[in-house]
Design a protein around this motif. Structure first.
Motif, short mmCIF file in Angstrom:
data_model
loop_
_atom_site.label_atom_id
_atom_site.label_comp_id
_atom_site.label_asym_id
_atom_site.label_seq_id
_atom_site.Cartn_x
_atom_site.Cartn_y
_atom_site.Cartn_z
N ARG A 41 27.36 0.85 46.09
CA ARG A 41 26.46 1.99 46.07
C ARG A 41 25.61 1.96 44.50
O ARG A 41 24.31 2.18 44.47
CB ARG A 41 27.32 3.02 45.90
N THR A 45 21.62 1.92 45.34
CA THR A 45 20.79 3.22 45.28
C THR A 45 19.59 3.19 44.26
O THR A 45 18.55 3.81 44.59
CB THR A 45 21.85 4.33 44.91
N GLU A 48 16.60 2.46 46.86
CA GLU A 48 16.68 3.25 48.22
C GLU A 48 16.28 4.42 48.13
O GLU A 48 16.49 5.13 46.99
CB GLU A 48 17.96 2.85 48.88
N VAL A 50 17.39 8.38 48.44
CA VAL A 50 18.49 9.23 48.21
C VAL A 50 19.38 9.09 49.30
O VAL A 50 18.93 9.59 50.71
CB VAL A 50 18.15 10.76 47.57
N TRP A 51 20.58 8.83 49.14
CA TRP A 51 21.62 8.76 50.17
C TRP A 51 21.93 10.22 50.46
O TRP A 51 22.02 11.00 49.77
CB TRP A 51 23.01 8.04 49.88
N GLU A 55 26.16 10.25 54.34
CA GLU A 55 25.56 8.76 54.41
C GLU A 55 26.63 7.75 55.06
O GLU A 55 26.17 7.04 55.87
CB GLU A 55 25.20 8.54 53.15
N ALA A 176 14.91 6.81 45.39
CA ALA A 176 16.05 7.48 44.43
C ALA A 176 15.49 8.63 43.81
O ALA A 176 15.74 9.18 42.94
CB ALA A 176 16.41 6.46 42.92
#
Length: 215
Positions: A41, A45, A48, A50-51, A55, A176
């Protein structure tokens, strides 16, 4: 493989390349995918979107698999999981997405790698296998890839794989939680063919890396 996976899977090659195997995700991959994403994670992150709150749930993963299969059937995008040569260890993922036909014949490359597998050349070998698939199987002319200017690992990967930096994209993707500029890289089919010939291998001979069909 489960019956649902067997019945719903599209007719997409399984790709191999120098110790890696690339295939479409299956529902049975959930536990390995969740464990790898969770342990990576903090590594993933920053690069990428935002989860979401769900997720890493099975329901979310199941929707991903359904979407990946549908996109593959439509030939609009192909999302592969990256495994070791024995197809027992999930290491990451790579995609040939946003496929444009007509006068463009282009696509966008995306990828992610679990932290403990990064830096060992696995993704470079996966990119080489995907280039073969995009140019020889799908008949595309151009593969594009975008990465954050601060992502030196990704920049190094693309340059080692023969991509050329073409420009700077302002506010290109929301990463992000923030709209970020990206560097645009690309490689053309004729550049790939010349590089293959220079290594003493013809493009048709490289098709041996496409080992079987999923469907």
């Amino acid at each position: 493989m489960g019956l649902i996976d067997h019945l719903s899977r599209p007719n997409v090659p399984v790709l191999t390349g120098d110790g890696v195997v690339l295939r479409l995700p299956r529902r049975a991959d959930f536990a390995a995918w969740r464990a790898l994403r969770e342990e990576s994670r903090e590594f993933l992150t920053p690069w990428e979107p935002v989860w979401t709150s769900d997720e890493l749930t099975y329901a979310s993963f199941r929707r991903r698999v359904v979407r990946y299969n549908q996109e593959a059937r439509e030939a609009s995008s192909y999302s592969f999981f990256l495994f070791d040569a024995d197809e027992t260890t999930l290491m990451g993922g790579i995609s040939v997405g946003h496929i444009r036909r007509g006068v463009a014949q282009a696509c966008t490359l995306g990828y992610w790698m679990g932290q403990r597998f990064a830096g060992h050349g696995h993704m470079r070998r996966a990119v080489e296998a995907v280039k073969l698939f995009a140019f020889e199987v799908e008949g595309l002319h151009r593969i594009e890839a975008a990465c954050l200017p601060s992502n030196q690992r990704s920049i190094g990967l693309l340059e080692r794989c023969g991509f050329t930096r073409e420009g700077h994209l302002r506010g290109y993707l929301k990463i992000a939680g923030k709209w970020e500029d990206h560097c645009l890289y690309a490689i053309l089919a004729e550049e790939w063919s010349r590089a293959a010939a220079a290594r003493g291998r013809s493009a048709p001979a490289l098709r041996a890396g496409i080992v079987e069909m999923n469907g």
